[in-house]
Every structure is written in structure tokens, then in C-alpha cells.
Motif scaffolding. Sequence first.
Motif, PDB file in Angstrom:
ATOM      1  N   LEU A 303       0.890  -1.257  -0.077  1.00 14.76           N
ATOM      2  CA  LEU A 303       0.300   0.085   0.152  1.00 14.76           C
ATOM      3  C   LEU A 303       0.849   1.173   0.059  1.00 14.76           C
ATOM      4  CD1 LEU A 303      -2.666   1.391  -0.049  1.00 14.76           C
ATOM      5  CD2 LEU A 303      -2.682   1.264   2.631  1.00 14.76           C
ATOM      6  N   THR A 304       1.117   1.461  -1.150  1.00 12.29           N
ATOM      7  CA  THR A 304       2.216   2.834  -1.396  1.00 12.29           C
ATOM      8  C   THR A 304       1.450   3.808  -2.254  1.00 12.29           C
ATOM      9  OG1 THR A 304       3.428   1.981  -3.370  1.00 12.29           O
ATOM     10  CG2 THR A 304       4.011   1.354  -1.053  1.00 12.29           C
ATOM     11  N   GLY A 305       2.115   4.882  -2.870  1.00  8.91           N
ATOM     12  CA  GLY A 305       1.524   5.866  -3.739  1.00  8.91           C
ATOM     13  C   GLY A 305       1.176   5.032  -5.011  1.00  8.91           C
ATOM     14  N   LYS A 306       1.941   4.218  -5.386  1.00 10.00           N
ATOM     15  CA  LYS A 306       1.639   3.090  -6.723  1.00 10.00           C
ATOM     16  C   LYS A 306       0.901   1.976  -6.630  1.00 10.00           C
ATOM     17  CE  LYS A 306       5.345   5.429  -9.099  1.00 10.00           C
ATOM     18  NZ  LYS A 306       6.924   5.211 -10.130  1.00 10.00           N
ATOM     19  N   ASN A 307       0.903   1.581  -5.355  1.00  9.98           N
ATOM     20  CA  ASN A 307       0.320   0.316  -5.207  1.00  9.98           C
ATOM     21  C   ASN A 307      -0.874   0.291  -4.164  1.00  9.98           C
ATOM     22  OD1 ASN A 307       2.489  -1.701  -6.417  1.00  9.98           O
ATOM     23  ND2 ASN A 307       3.535  -0.247  -5.453  1.00  9.98           N
ATOM     24  N   LYS A 308      -1.964  -0.434  -4.479  1.00 11.19           N
ATOM     25  CA  LYS A 308      -3.106  -0.419  -3.627  1.00 11.19           C
ATOM     26  C   LYS A 308      -3.593  -1.712  -3.500  1.00 11.19           C
ATOM     27  CE  LYS A 308      -3.006   4.285  -3.480  1.00 11.19           C
ATOM     28  NZ  LYS A 308      -1.849   4.468  -4.162  1.00 11.19           N
ATOM     29  N   ALA A 309      -2.840  -2.692  -2.827  1.00  8.41           N
ATOM     30  CA  ALA A 309      -3.367  -4.212  -2.904  1.00  8.41           C
ATOM     31  C   ALA A 309      -3.827  -4.105  -1.217  1.00  8.41           C
ATOM     32  CB  ALA A 309      -2.278  -4.948  -2.724  1.00  8.41           C
ATOM     33  N   ILE A 310      -4.898  -3.470  -1.030  1.00  4.84           N
ATOM     34  CA  ILE A 310      -5.730  -3.455   0.235  1.00  4.84           C
ATOM     35  C   ILE A 310      -6.304  -4.624   0.681  1.00  4.84           C
ATOM     36  CG2 ILE A 310      -5.965  -0.909  -0.089  1.00  4.84           C
ATOM     37  CD1 ILE A 310      -9.032  -1.457  -0.527  1.00  4.84           C
ATOM     38  N   HIS A 311      -6.478  -5.710  -0.084  1.00  2.60           N
ATOM     39  CA  HIS A 311      -7.340  -6.905   0.282  1.00  2.60           C
ATOM     40  C   HIS A 311      -6.320  -8.225   0.594  1.00  2.60           C
ATOM     41  CE1 HIS A 311     -10.949  -5.194  -0.880  1.00  2.60           C
ATOM     42  NE2 HIS A 311     -10.483  -4.851  -2.201  1.00  2.60           N
ATOM     43  N   SER A 312      -4.937  -7.560   0.648  1.00  3.01           N
ATOM     44  CA  SER A 312      -3.879  -8.730   0.928  1.00  3.01           C
ATOM     45  C   SER A 312      -4.033  -9.225   2.513  1.00  3.01           C
ATOM     46  CB  SER A 312      -2.522  -8.253   0.640  1.00  3.01           C
ATOM     47  OG  SER A 312      -2.528  -7.812  -0.841  1.00  3.01           O
ATOM     48  N   LYS A 313      -3.653 -10.409   2.665  1.00  2.78           N
ATOM     49  CA  LYS A 313      -3.774 -11.140   3.818  1.00  2.78           C
ATOM     50  C   LYS A 313      -2.465 -10.047   4.744  1.00  2.78           C
ATOM     51  CE  LYS A 313      -3.212 -15.265   6.797  1.00  2.78           C
ATOM     52  NZ  LYS A 313      -3.047 -16.504   7.040  1.00  2.78           N
ATOM     53  N   TYR A 314      -1.425 -10.160   4.230  1.00  2.00           N
ATOM     54  CA  TYR A 314      -0.233  -9.502   5.000  1.00  2.00           C
ATOM     55  C   TYR A 314      -0.142  -8.123   3.975  1.00  2.00           C
ATOM     56  CZ  TYR A 314       0.467 -14.128   6.400  1.00  2.00           C
ATOM     57  OH  TYR A 314       0.298 -15.341   7.268  1.00  2.00           O
ATOM     58  N   LEU A 315      -0.419  -6.806   4.583  1.00  2.00           N
ATOM     59  CA  LEU A 315      -0.562  -5.618   3.773  1.00  2.00           C
ATOM     60  C   LEU A 315       0.810  -5.005   4.412  1.00  2.00           C
ATOM     61  CD1 LEU A 315      -1.594  -3.747   1.805  1.00  2.00           C
ATOM     62  CD2 LEU A 315      -3.311  -3.131   3.750  1.00  2.00           C
ATOM     63  N   PHE A 316       1.408  -4.295   3.416  1.00  2.00           N
ATOM     64  CA  PHE A 316       2.726  -3.619   3.874  1.00  2.00           C
ATOM     65  C   PHE A 316       2.557  -2.080   3.469  1.00  2.00           C
ATOM     66  CE2 PHE A 316       3.759  -7.770   4.210  1.00  2.00           C
ATOM     67  CZ  PHE A 316       4.974  -8.032   5.016  1.00  2.00           C
ATOM     68  N   ALA A 317       2.464  -1.227   4.240  1.00  2.00           N
ATOM     69  CA  ALA A 317       2.112   0.165   3.900  1.00  2.00           C
ATOM     70  C   ALA A 317       3.006   1.165   4.405  1.00  2.00           C
ATOM     71  CB  ALA A 317       0.637   0.696   4.312  1.00  2.00           C
ATOM     72  N   THR A 318       3.109   2.300   3.502  1.00  2.00           N
ATOM     73  CA  THR A 318       3.909   3.472   3.880  1.00  2.00           C
ATOM     74  C   THR A 318       3.013   4.356   4.658  1.00  2.00           C
ATOM     75  OG1 THR A 318       3.434   4.649   1.873  1.00  2.00           O
ATOM     76  CG2 THR A 318       5.517   3.374   2.046  1.00  2.00           C
ATOM     77  N   ILE A 319       3.314   5.014   5.552  1.00  7.29           N
ATOM     78  CA  ILE A 319       2.397   5.757   6.582  1.00  7.29           C
ATOM     79  C   ILE A 319       1.889   7.023   5.721  1.00  7.29           C
ATOM     80  CG2 ILE A 319       4.321   7.186   7.707  1.00  7.29           C
ATOM     81  CD1 ILE A 319       1.094   6.098   9.460  1.00  7.29           C
ATOM     82  N   GLN A 320       2.782   7.420   4.754  1.00 10.04           N
ATOM     83  CA  GLN A 320       2.341   8.615   4.050  1.00 10.04           C
ATOM     84  C   GLN A 320       0.941   8.220   3.203  1.00 10.04           C
ATOM     85  OE1 GLN A 320       5.461   7.355   4.223  1.00 10.04           O
ATOM     86  NE2 GLN A 320       6.968   8.833   4.336  1.00 10.04           N
ATOM     87  N   THR A 321       1.215   7.103   2.649  1.00  9.77           N
ATOM     88  CA  THR A 321      -0.275   6.596   2.075  1.00  9.77           C
ATOM     89  C   THR A 321      -1.310   6.233   2.893  1.00  9.77           C
ATOM     90  OG1 THR A 321       1.199   5.785   0.162  1.00  9.77           O
ATOM     91  CG2 THR A 321      -0.972   5.180   0.304  1.00  9.77           C
ATOM     92  N   LEU A 322      -0.939   5.553   4.036  1.00  9.21           N
ATOM     93  CA  LEU A 322      -2.105   4.861   4.943  1.00  9.21           C
ATOM     94  C   LEU A 322      -2.769   6.140   5.716  1.00  9.21           C
ATOM     95  CD1 LEU A 322      -3.511   2.520   6.066  1.00  9.21           C
ATOM     96  CD2 LEU A 322      -1.578   2.314   7.580  1.00  9.21           C
ATOM     97  N   SER A 323      -1.925   7.122   5.847  1.00 12.04           N
ATOM     98  CA  SER A 323      -2.590   8.184   6.874  1.00 12.04           C
ATOM     99  C   SER A 323      -3.614   8.955   5.988  1.00 12.04           C
ATOM    100  CB  SER A 323      -1.366   9.020   7.353  1.00 12.04           C
ATOM    101  OG  SER A 323      -0.615   9.509   6.577  1.00 12.04           O
ATOM    102  N   LYS A 324      -3.663   8.908   4.755  1.00 14.40           N
ATOM    103  CA  LYS A 324      -4.472   9.789   4.025  1.00 14.40           C
ATOM    104  C   LYS A 324      -6.123   9.284   4.516  1.00 14.40           C
ATOM    105  CE  LYS A 324      -1.419  10.532   0.036  1.00 14.40           C
ATOM    106  NZ  LYS A 324      -1.146  10.420  -1.377  1.00 14.40           N
TER     107      LYS A 324
END
Length: 960
Positions: A303-324
Motif C-alpha cells: 500500500l504505497t503511492g503506486k500500489n493499492k493491494a488493500i485486500h492482501s492478507k499481509y499488507l505492507f503500507a507506507t505511513i504517507q499513503t495509509l494516513s490519507k
Amino acid sequence: MNNLLEDFNQSLHKGFIDRTISHKGNFMPKLLINNKEENVLSTIINELYKCKSFTISVAFITESGLASLKSHLYDLNQKGIKGKIITSNYLGFNTPKMYKELLKFNNVDVRLTDVNGFHAKGYVFEHEHYASMIVGSSNLTSNALKVNYEHNILLSTQKNGDLVYNVKAQFDELWEKSSPLSNAWIKEYELTYDERNLKNAIRITQEQNEIQNNIDQAVKIEPNIMQKEALHSLAELRKSGKDKSLIISATGTGKTILCALDVRSYNPNKFLFIVHNEEILRKAIEEFKKVLPFSKDEDFGLLTGKNKAIHSKYLFATIQTLSKDDIYSQFDQNHFDYIVYDEAHRSAAKSYQKVFNYFTPNFVLGMTATPERTDNLNIFEMFDYNFAYEIRLQKALESEILCPFHYFGVTDYVRDGKATDDFSSLTDLTSNERVKHILEKTQYYGYSGDELKGLIFVSRKDEAKDLAEKLTLHQVPSRALTGEDNSEKRQEAIEQLKSGEINYIITVNLFNEGIDIAPVNQIVMLRETESSIIFIQQLGRGLRKSDNKEYVTVIDFIGNYEKNYLIPVALSGDQSQNKDNYRRFLTSNTVLSGVSTINFEEIAKKKIYDSLKQAKLSAASHIKQAYNEVEQRIGRMPLLMDFIRQNSIDPSVIYSSESNYKNYHEFLVKSKKIEDQLTENEKLNLTFLSREIAPGLKNVDHTILNTIIERPHKIQELLTLAQKVDPKVTLKDIETTLKILDYSFYSVTINKTYGEPIITISNDEVTLTKTFAASLENLLFKTYVEDIIQLAQYNNTTHHGNQNRLILYNKYTRKDFVKLLNWDKDESSTIYGYKSKHNTLPIFITYHKQDDISDNTKYEDEFLSPDELKWFTRSDKTLNSKEVIEIMAHKEKNIDMYIFVKKEDSADGKEYYFLGKAHYLEGTAEQTIMPNEKKNNVVTMTLSMEKPVQDEIYRYIIEE
């Protein structure tokens, strides 16, 4: 020469015939081993420090072994001292690169022998009137010098002695038959070495592939010992109903793998991993896939600026994207079972707080290497003050989780013959002269492996860019990275470094945390140390293990900086604020476990000494900072033991004579942490307990105090109880403690300082005084007392071996000696340099005298060797003085002589190192006059130490 011969005879007699005799001479044989207290490396360094020339004959040498001697060989070169080394290519053990390292030493001639089966291990040191040698099992490798089980003998002989003559003759004969080491020979050797290693590598790879094919389907990463402890702690926290926890783990200790292992155990339906940096995120996914090999690739999503795989079992996110708002609001608050905040010290920031307060998982884990923050935000509170585990740098090195390192504190550029730190302009920072100096030092101290992959930390962005350009012009390809560079540029530079396209990335503070560049084999620090936290963060960039290196070289350019004292603080992990601890650390080779070493060029070391002299480590600001950090960690007002548990300052700093506070309560009141709720007498009693009981000098002190608080006891009962703790306790020990607690040990005016006594004795029964008993009804006072008793028990166990006796190399005041040797009264104020009483003769020596002391007290006491001390009596004494006659006859009169030495007043205050017992050497007493004046008789004599002073502490004391 006759005296020298007599010295040898007596030394050999003690070494080979009768160990109990007092000897005159400093040439006693010594067994050299590696353990926590000493190692072979220390003795080699000590001999190099004293010698006029040296010869080394060893079959096997490693780059790491050479690295541990480089700064010392540099200092010898500055003094014009030269040496010779003979080695070989026996069994193809020595690498071509090691031979290249040998050619760097301008003061060392190196030759190669072709003697078949050359397996020598000998070190010979020429001194002015004698020679010493080390022979045994140690090659010049880091493991042999610091870690392995080794047996070596240090021997000293006269220059015309048969043993040294034969050793030198054999060396000289071999030297003449050997060939000088040259670049041409190394190039030829490289061809055969590479061919042989290639064949071995192919064979090993084939074997590994066969094994791997058999186990590929059963791969399961298992935790190391420290990870096991942390995982157990996490499981126990959850069992007790906790839903948050914090892991504090030094850089490179595998906290991501640790997290993945816990996730594997927890097996969440939905998992979220949050961090601020996309490079860290991608690396984390790789680590998780190793730990969870049976999971499908589609289970892992970004889950980053270019990736939005929000349905994954194991989700790896940058805070910059997730905090929006439009991103995190897509999830239910309880969507995730398990959330991890990596680099958790950032989680007090607004963007993190928004996410942290939104989600309600079953379990939250925070991970960080540096939880302390410079602002007022408290991440400990966020995680409910639950520590699952804490792995600091020193502990990680001991557990061999990290790559070993050789740290070199070197002198920064010297301009116009003077060391400077006045680099006010970019022109100065990156001048041609300074760049040349940087290249000389980095090339001399080198790196492990075949190719340089380094990080350079500088103080300014423009400096980074200019330095990168100039290093590149010197055929050292470099690239600057600053906060202005985006993620793509950073990743591109990292890949260039890994591939060998560039040798250095130069930055300010960009890579302090989070970036994993495991192949880094050299760290260069070209800026002032402003923070011990940042220092360790930057050093940690090279501590990840990698196949391309055996160790990391850390080169720290040290200028005339005010905060140089932070360097030993950071490297030692010692937060005690004890100046002498830090000074001694600079000369010690036993402070780090394993092959890692700390090395300082002499001039650089002096800069740190100067910084320590000026620093006020017991200042109120230091104490308040420590208090605030501990309070943040535990979420309440700290007690003294909390400073110990949280690896903070030594509590004694708070109420030392150098601070502004007589006891901890006074600090709390003056700092407006609490209201004053104690009587004047209670405050005085706290001062007594803090200064007389808390140091834990004797285990009977805290044992008896605690026992009497419970109920009154007979003296014999106290002896019985104390002997259960320590069978060696005597009635005299008990009597001294009782005198301390009822104040009869002190002068009659002691009540002004310490208030009313703690105990009273009547008809052989010991009870609390009515005043002290009444004070214990005050809950706050009682809490303080219980805390001090715990601290005393901790100090006694940790520093005094749970004993009531002098411990070799511990530090003591005169009063400490009087207590430990059970004198009837506190006569410490009248001991001065020495005093004979109760069949004891303590001698206290300040080795380096201050310039402003009077001539009639400026005694020139001097160690002649680790075995012998030239000592001065008081002035106005002759050979016929009763006092002097008694000292010379101390053995016949059964008077034990104890030697205490401190380096200087500014470093050690009132404390002296106990160096052991000593004896007067017959016939050495001489009557003379004080060295600095033409009157006042004085007697000098040589004292023989029962045990030679340990190499490192000896060198520390005698160094200017």
C-alpha cells in the motif's frame, strides 16, 4: 647492569621456583590467555607501547588481526619505532589482500619465508636494557588475539641472555633467507590463490545445492537465542491480557525477522506492517516471505503511492499513503488482527497518530532501535509501557548477531601544523588538503573484502555534494544523497554501491535509520558527535552480516569538539556519567566481546580526554534529562533502581558531592517533580543512606538494615543471618556496620550532616531508633528507604561480588578502605597519603599531580613496571624515622600494605583503583630530598606488587 641481573634472577626465582616471594624486577614470566578480564591482544599492545623495536614471526595473519593493531602501529611510526614481520603462504591461509595491507605500514619491513611447514607464532620486543617475547599458540588473527582458547607465555630476558639470543638468531637467519614482500609477488600469488579458491567454491556450491534440493520443501527459519527470548516475552505479555508491546532492538539484530516469527506464531487473519520508507517496506516483504515460505505471493501486498493491494492478507503500507483520510477510512477499525509499527520512535508523529488512534487490532507491536526522542512525545506511553525485550548494541555483539567491527578514532585534518575543527566554510570542509587527509586515513585503515562499499556521514548538504565530486576525481567514485533526493534516486544510489559502480554514498543524516545496505564494509564519520543515539545509528549502518565482509571498519575523524566525550559514552553503552569509566574505556581491549576492537590514535584520544575534563557530567541538566527519559519509559516517577533497570545514569551521580543534591528527594523537590513531604531529619537520614549505604560496599550493611527494619535482633542473631548471605562475614564486620548505623563510627558532629542515628543498641539488642521508626510511617520516606536498600544490594552484587572485602581494580575512597578493613573509627580524613593502623598500611597515590599543588607534596611516585612501584614517604622523614623503620619492617610486623592509585584528581575525584597488596623490597630505601625543592628530607623505596598490575589499567594510569 648488576642491578638488572639481580632483577632477572629474582623475577625468574618467583616465576619458576617460589611464587610467594617478594621480588625485585619486572621480568616475571606470565601466562597469556583470552577471557573477560584480559586477552593476548592487550599484552601485545602493551609491549608495543613500551618497546624500541619489534619482530613478529607468524604463519597465519588475517586482515582483522592486522586491523586491531593498525592505530598502534601508526602511533609507533609517529615515534620513529620500527619493526619486522616474517610470514609465509603456508597452506594458502593468508589472503592476497592481507599481504597488501602489510605493505601499508611504513615502519614495518615484511618478508616471506618458503620454509616448508612454517608454523611459527612468536613476538619479540626490544626494550632499552632487555627484551621480552611472547611465544605460544596465537597467530596474528583476531580470534587468536581476543577469543580463542590460547596458551602463550610472556618472557623477559637480558639482551645477552641465551634464550633471546637463540630466538633472535633464528629469526635473523630466517630473515636473511626470506624474500621481501612486494606487489609483484602478491600479483603472482593472487593467480594461484584465486584458482584454488574457485575450485573450492565450485565444490562447496555443488555440495550445498545437493543439500538444498533435499530440504527446499521444508525450509523454516528458526529464531536465534535473543529472538527466542523476545518471542517468549511477547507470548507471556499476551497471556497476561496485554494488547500492545514495544521491542527495542539494535540495528542489524533482525527485528523484522523477529516480528515475522511472532506473526507466524500468532497467525492473524489480516496483518498490517507500517513504516515511513518504501525501501524498508519492500525489504520487509522479502524477510516475511522467508519466514512464511508456504504463503502465496498474492498473500503479500503493498500500500504505497503506486500500489493499492488493500485486500492482501499481509499488507505492507507506507505511513504517507495509509494516513490519507480516503485510504485508511476504507478499512473497518477492527479489520486487522495484528499491526506492526516499524521504526516506532516515529509513531508519535501526527500522521502515525491518526492511524494509531483509528485502528483497533487485537495486538499492536512497535519496533525500534532508538526509542528515545528529542521532543516531548512519548512512544512508551503509546505502547502502555510494555517492553517485550530490549537488545542493545553491546549485548547483540556478545551474542554474535551483528557483524564485528574495528572502530578507529583518528585525528581530523591538521592545518598549518595545528589540529582544527574550525571548518566554517565549504572551502575548508572540502579543501584539497583535507580530502587528501581523508583518503590517507580511509585507505590506511581499509575495509574487509575485495571491494570498498562505504557510507560517509558529513555535517552539511553542500559538503556532501562537493566531497563526492572531489573523491570521484581522485578515482574513488562517490555519490551524495540528501533529503532532497526522492526514493528512486536513493534506491538507485544504493544499487550502485552494492554493484560496485560507486565506492561511497555521502550523506548528512539521511541513512541514520531504516536503510539496510548489508554489504557496507566501511563507515566514515566526518562530523562532530552531537548525540550518542545518532552515533550508534550511523555506526549500525554497517553492522549487518554479509558474505562480502568479515568485519566493518569505522573511521571517526575527531576534531577539537566540545562533545567528544559522547564517543566513549556511545561505544561503551555506559550511561553512568562516570568520567573515569569513559577514560579507562579508551585504553581497554576487553570492553567488547568477540573480535571487535576500539582503537584511538594518541592525538585523537587526547582530544577526548580534554573534552571529558571540561564536561560537567553531573550537572543538573544531565540529571534532569536522564530523569525525563526514564519517566517516559516507565510512565511514573522513577525510583533510583529504575535508573539501573533502564540503563540510565548511575544513581550515585544524582547525590554525589559534585551535584547540587544531597539525596534523590532533594532533586525531586528542586526539580518540582513532587512537593516536599519530609521532615528535616528524614532528609538528613536520606543523605546518610544515599552516601553511606547505597554504594553497596559491604553486603552486611543492607542485610542488617533490612533485618532491623523488620524487627529487633540480638547481635549474634545478626551474625548468623549475615553468614547465611555470606559465610565469610565476621563479627568484626557486623560491629563495623552497627557503628555505621548508630553513627559511633563517625565524628561527634555527624548529626549535622546525617541527622539522628538509624539504630540504637541496648543489652546486646539492636533496634531502630524511635525517630527512624516513626519516619518509616511516612509512606514516601519508606519507599525511598526500600529503594536505597535494593540499590545497595544491586551495587554490592554487581560491583563488589556480594562480598565485604577489597576487590582488585575496583575503585575506593579512603573512607571505603576504613570501613572494609573494620577500623574502629572513621579516620579517613587523617590518612592523607598513607597511615599505618590495625595491622594495615593503605597507600593512596595520585599518579599525575596537578601543577598548582605545593612542592612539599609533589611526590614523584612512579611505576617502574607493572610489578614495581617507586614510592615516596611523607616529607621531613629520614631512614631513621620511626615511621619509615616500621614501613620497611612491615612484613615482620604482620602489617599488610595496600596500594591505591588514581590517574589524576580531575578524572577520579576521591576514588582510587585498588591495585593489590605490595611489599617493601629489601635494600631499596634511600634518603634524599623532595624533587622540587632543596630542603625537606624524604625517603624513597621500591615496592613489589604481589600481582603485576593488569596491562590495560597499568597503561591507563601511566599515560599522560
